[in-house]
Design a protein around this motif. Sequence first.
Motif, PDB file in Angstrom:
ATOM      1  N   HIS B  12      49.863 103.258  39.100  1.00  0.00           N
ATOM      2  CA  HIS B  12      48.614 103.878  38.664  1.00  0.00           C
ATOM      3  C   HIS B  12      48.360 105.158  39.453  1.00  0.00           C
ATOM      4  N   PHE B  13      47.886 106.178  38.754  1.00  0.00           N
ATOM      5  CA  PHE B  13      47.373 107.373  39.433  1.00  0.00           C
ATOM      6  C   PHE B  13      45.870 107.374  39.189  1.00  0.00           C
ATOM      7  N   GLY B  14      45.108 106.981  40.190  1.00  0.00           N
ATOM      8  CA  GLY B  14      43.675 106.839  39.957  1.00  0.00           C
ATOM      9  C   GLY B  14      43.463 105.841  38.830  1.00  0.00           C
ATOM     10  N   GLY B  15      42.784 106.262  37.780  1.00  0.00           N
ATOM     11  CA  GLY B  15      42.521 105.344  36.674  1.00  0.00           C
ATOM     12  C   GLY B  15      43.635 105.307  35.646  1.00  0.00           C
ATOM     13  N   LEU B  16      44.636 106.178  35.820  1.00  0.00           N
ATOM     14  CA  LEU B  16      45.692 106.303  34.810  1.00  0.00           C
ATOM     15  C   LEU B  16      46.859 105.373  35.129  1.00  0.00           C
ATOM     16  N   ALA B  17      47.192 104.492  34.168  1.00  0.00           N
ATOM     17  CA  ALA B  17      48.340 103.620  34.359  1.00  0.00           C
ATOM     18  C   ALA B  17      49.571 104.311  33.776  1.00  0.00           C
ATOM     19  N   ALA B  18      50.286 105.062  34.608  1.00  0.00           N
ATOM     20  CA  ALA B  18      51.450 105.816  34.130  1.00  0.00           C
ATOM     21  C   ALA B  18      52.582 104.867  33.758  1.00  0.00           C
ATOM     22  N   VAL B  19      52.710 103.777  34.543  1.00  0.00           N
ATOM     23  CA  VAL B  19      53.633 102.696  34.198  1.00  0.00           C
ATOM     24  C   VAL B  19      52.825 101.416  34.296  1.00  0.00           C
ATOM     25  N   GLY B  36      60.552 108.027  24.806  1.00  0.00           N
ATOM     26  CA  GLY B  36      59.107 107.896  24.674  1.00  0.00           C
ATOM     27  C   GLY B  36      58.487 109.273  24.621  1.00  0.00           C
ATOM     28  N   PRO B  37      57.310 109.369  24.030  1.00  0.00           N
ATOM     29  CA  PRO B  37      56.672 110.691  23.910  1.00  0.00           C
ATOM     30  C   PRO B  37      56.323 111.285  25.282  1.00  0.00           C
ATOM     31  N   ASN B  38      55.906 112.541  25.278  1.00  0.00           N
ATOM     32  CA  ASN B  38      55.481 113.205  26.518  1.00  0.00           C
ATOM     33  C   ASN B  38      54.422 112.369  27.228  1.00  0.00           C
ATOM     34  N   GLY B  39      54.584 112.246  28.544  1.00  0.00           N
ATOM     35  CA  GLY B  39      53.576 111.534  29.321  1.00  0.00           C
ATOM     36  C   GLY B  39      53.664 110.027  29.182  1.00  0.00           C
ATOM     37  N   ALA B  40      54.772 109.519  28.618  1.00  0.00           N
ATOM     38  CA  ALA B  40      54.901 108.076  28.405  1.00  0.00           C
ATOM     39  C   ALA B  40      55.126 107.330  29.722  1.00  0.00           C
ATOM     40  N   GLY B  41      55.571 108.056  30.748  1.00  0.00           N
ATOM     41  CA  GLY B  41      55.787 107.407  32.039  1.00  0.00           C
ATOM     42  C   GLY B  41      57.249 107.276  32.421  1.00  0.00           C
ATOM     43  N   LYS B  42      58.128 107.989  31.725  1.00  0.00           N
ATOM     44  CA  LYS B  42      59.570 107.872  31.975  1.00  0.00           C
ATOM     45  C   LYS B  42      59.924 108.398  33.370  1.00  0.00           C
ATOM     46  N   THR B  43      59.462 109.619  33.671  1.00  0.00           N
ATOM     47  CA  THR B  43      59.771 110.200  34.980  1.00  0.00           C
ATOM     48  C   THR B  43      59.104 109.401  36.097  1.00  0.00           C
ATOM     49  N   THR B  44      57.882 108.948  35.827  1.00  0.00           N
ATOM     50  CA  THR B  44      57.192 108.142  36.836  1.00  0.00           C
ATOM     51  C   THR B  44      58.001 106.877  37.140  1.00  0.00           C
ATOM     52  N   LEU B  45      58.549 106.265  36.094  1.00  0.00           N
ATOM     53  CA  LEU B  45      59.366 105.066  36.292  1.00  0.00           C
ATOM     54  C   LEU B  45      60.561 105.393  37.192  1.00  0.00           C
ATOM     55  N   VAL B  52      60.610 107.332  45.342  1.00  0.00           N
ATOM     56  CA  VAL B  52      59.806 108.531  45.585  1.00  0.00           C
ATOM     57  C   VAL B  52      58.320 108.161  45.557  1.00  0.00           C
ATOM     58  N   TYR B  53      57.946 107.273  44.622  1.00  0.00           N
ATOM     59  CA  TYR B  53      56.588 106.724  44.618  1.00  0.00           C
ATOM     60  C   TYR B  53      56.661 105.238  44.943  1.00  0.00           C
ATOM     61  N   ARG B  54      55.640 104.766  45.633  1.00  0.00           N
ATOM     62  CA  ARG B  54      55.482 103.333  45.867  1.00  0.00           C
ATOM     63  C   ARG B  54      54.820 102.727  44.629  1.00  0.00           C
ATOM     64  N   PHE B  84      66.883 114.993  38.614  1.00  0.00           N
ATOM     65  CA  PHE B  84      65.508 115.427  38.392  1.00  0.00           C
ATOM     66  C   PHE B  84      65.333 116.124  37.054  1.00  0.00           C
ATOM     67  N   GLN B  85      64.166 115.898  36.453  1.00  0.00           N
ATOM     68  CA  GLN B  85      63.842 116.555  35.190  1.00  0.00           C
ATOM     69  C   GLN B  85      63.740 118.075  35.395  1.00  0.00           C
ATOM     70  N   ALA B  86      63.031 118.477  36.453  1.00  0.00           N
ATOM     71  CA  ALA B  86      62.976 119.894  36.805  1.00  0.00           C
ATOM     72  C   ALA B  86      64.184 120.181  37.701  1.00  0.00           C
ATOM     73  N   ASP B 176      67.452 112.132  34.400  1.00  0.00           N
ATOM     74  CA  ASP B 176      66.178 112.498  33.769  1.00  0.00           C
ATOM     75  C   ASP B 176      66.365 113.748  32.911  1.00  0.00           C
ATOM     76  N   GLU B 177      66.470 113.550  31.641  1.00  0.00           N
ATOM     77  CA  GLU B 177      66.677 114.625  30.666  1.00  0.00           C
ATOM     78  C   GLU B 177      67.807 115.564  31.088  1.00  0.00           C
ATOM     79  N   PRO B 178      69.039 115.014  31.137  1.00  0.00           N
ATOM     80  CA  PRO B 178      70.165 115.798  31.649  1.00  0.00           C
ATOM     81  C   PRO B 178      70.471 117.044  30.821  1.00  0.00           C
ATOM     82  N   GLU B 209      65.904 110.795  27.618  1.00  0.00           N
ATOM     83  CA  GLU B 209      66.255 111.933  26.787  1.00  0.00           C
ATOM     84  C   GLU B 209      65.204 112.177  25.715  1.00  0.00           C
ATOM     85  N   HIS B 210      64.822 113.416  25.584  1.00  0.00           N
ATOM     86  CA  HIS B 210      63.828 113.782  24.588  1.00  0.00           C
ATOM     87  C   HIS B 210      64.449 113.889  23.203  1.00  0.00           C
ATOM     88  N   ASN B 211      65.645 114.441  23.218  1.00  0.00           N
ATOM     89  CA  ASN B 211      66.370 114.656  21.979  1.00  0.00           C
ATOM     90  C   ASN B 211      66.818 113.295  21.433  1.00  0.00           C
TER      91      ASN B 211
END
Lengths: 337, 257
Positions: B12-19, B36-45, B52-54, B84-86, B176-178, B209-211
Amino acid sequence: MNKAIAIRLLLPALIVVLALVPIITDDPYYTHILIMICLSIVFAVGLRMILTTGQLSIGHAAFGAIGAYTCTLLVMKADFNFWLALPLAGVVAAIVAVLVGYPTLRIKGAYFAILTFALGELIRLVFVANWGGLTGGNVGIMGIPAPSAIHIGGRVLDFDAGVFGNIRGYYYYLALLLMLIAVWVMHRFDRSRVGMTFRAIAQADLLAECVGINIMRYKVLAFAVACFFAGLAGGMLSSYIHYLSPVSLTFHDSIYFIMFAVVGGVGTISGPIIGALLFTALPEALRGAKQWEPIIAASLLLLAVLFLPGGLVSLPQRIKARFEAIRGKEAIEHGVA
Amino acid sequence: MALLEITKLSKHFGGLAAVSELDLQVEEGEILGLIGPNGAGKTTLFNVISGVYRPTSGKIIFNGEDITGLKPSMIAKKGLVRTFQATTLFDEFTVLANVLIGFHPHAGIAIWGALVGTPATRQREAALVQQAMEILDLMGIAHLKDELATSLPHGHQRCLGIAIAMAANPKLLLLDEPVTGMSREETAMVMATIRKIREQKGLTIIVVEHNMRAAMGLSDRMVVLNYGRKIAEGSPQEISENPEVIEAYLGAERYAA
Ligand SMILES: Nc1ncnc2c1ncn2[C@@H]1O[C@H](COP(=O)(O)OP(=O)(O)OP(=O)(O)O)[C@@H](O)[C@H]1O
Ligand SMILES: [Mg+2]
């Protein structure tokens, strides 16, 4: 290739010349400047090593002060032999660096820099506080003895007596030795996988972590090694000047160490060496204009930051590139290219 | 037993459940497509799996070991490596040096050995250069070994990112989106390479992958995330026919339009 051979030949020659200095001159004033240059280099190459991990310390002189007080107090209050107290000065500075580094080196950029500033001030205040009457407070400690005489094979190396008629000769040799060891160690770091890892962390710390690099261990290592040498230099300085106070090594000096490294160039180890040489020798050369020294120094720093991001050591290469660009242009104008 | 077992994982990021309450199993040797669509939580996973995140809650078992909450460097050493995606590289290093850094977890070079430059370390370093060249060759960028990473064109930089991860010798590779931002030819080349890596090294791979078409072509099995939850799981065929998935993607498109 040619350059490597030149360095291989020039370096030993340079070291021989440096070793002959007390024979070449017995002038205590010049010898003093050379000693200060050597010690400045020790601080500057250490500071640069911290910089290669992507961290800026603006409290580096404080570790010199820790070394100076450690060495002095061990000798004067605990009757340690100077030659045991001096390495311990480095060790104590390194231990403080590890203790301070673990919680703070996690923090990046300006925050770490500000923390090191605060740390430097804190350490100064500890020495001012004069707990148990140990440090002499603001007055400091006077009459710090010279390093104990060394007996080798019937000969006595007495620091007070000097060598080859140069009364500061032995101090000079000690400073030179410290400088050579520091530069050699930092050079080994630079050339090895360890130094490469430092630079990798500075460029992309998250990527470094994600390929298994324990970045805290490496940052703390760089910090501790740099502070170890700062401690040695501080320890030697106090026994050379025979006096130590909380203002012997301060924030002002820390800023100068940064200037040595940045103006000289942090890309290679030669940068801070050239910077330290220039900034320590220049004020002496401009002695008539002592009051202008901070302005000249600040101007040089500004110029270097604005026009020479690679520092002074990058100058020859830049000039060469410029010449080649001009030649290229001429060639185009003359239709050769 | 699965190579990676994730149970009830939330971030969770604050009130947002990213995963959110995610269960996921990855079998040894498979290529799992994560879409999954943008913001689905793939990178967060990926960020949570790689340390990287607890996680806010939940458990991650990798290779039979609980790695929940470990540092990224520890997780990488255990053989779980991500890209990394970026685009993230050691910009001022050469292509070769980038890969050499990647060898870190198993370079087998002690700090002291490196400093003193013992003959054994020098031999080891030479062997690593050889191995690095093999990886660069596999990624098709061996001829660029002396170029600075920052000076490479985008497609080659993406390949270098994978090469660095390969050097760390993963058992499980998270991509992540190679192929993001790559031309069609580059995409085909990298997709083929990813499959080749799996065959040659027996790797297990999770690829975001987005494609859609690229993801379907590459994956043995797919998992679809939406708003941090798993909404579908199955073969590429099943996924492409799943009404909920179609709705999520169409919904996202409708939203975007
Ligand atoms: N560090 C963070 N702090 C706060 N919110 C974050 C953070 N990282 C991600 N988020 C949010 O979490 C959600 C999931 O983001 P994430 O980047 O995981 O999505 P994604 O599936 O990778 O999307 P994309 O396809 O665009 O890459 C998004 O709403 C994002 O804004
Ligand atoms: Mg993403």
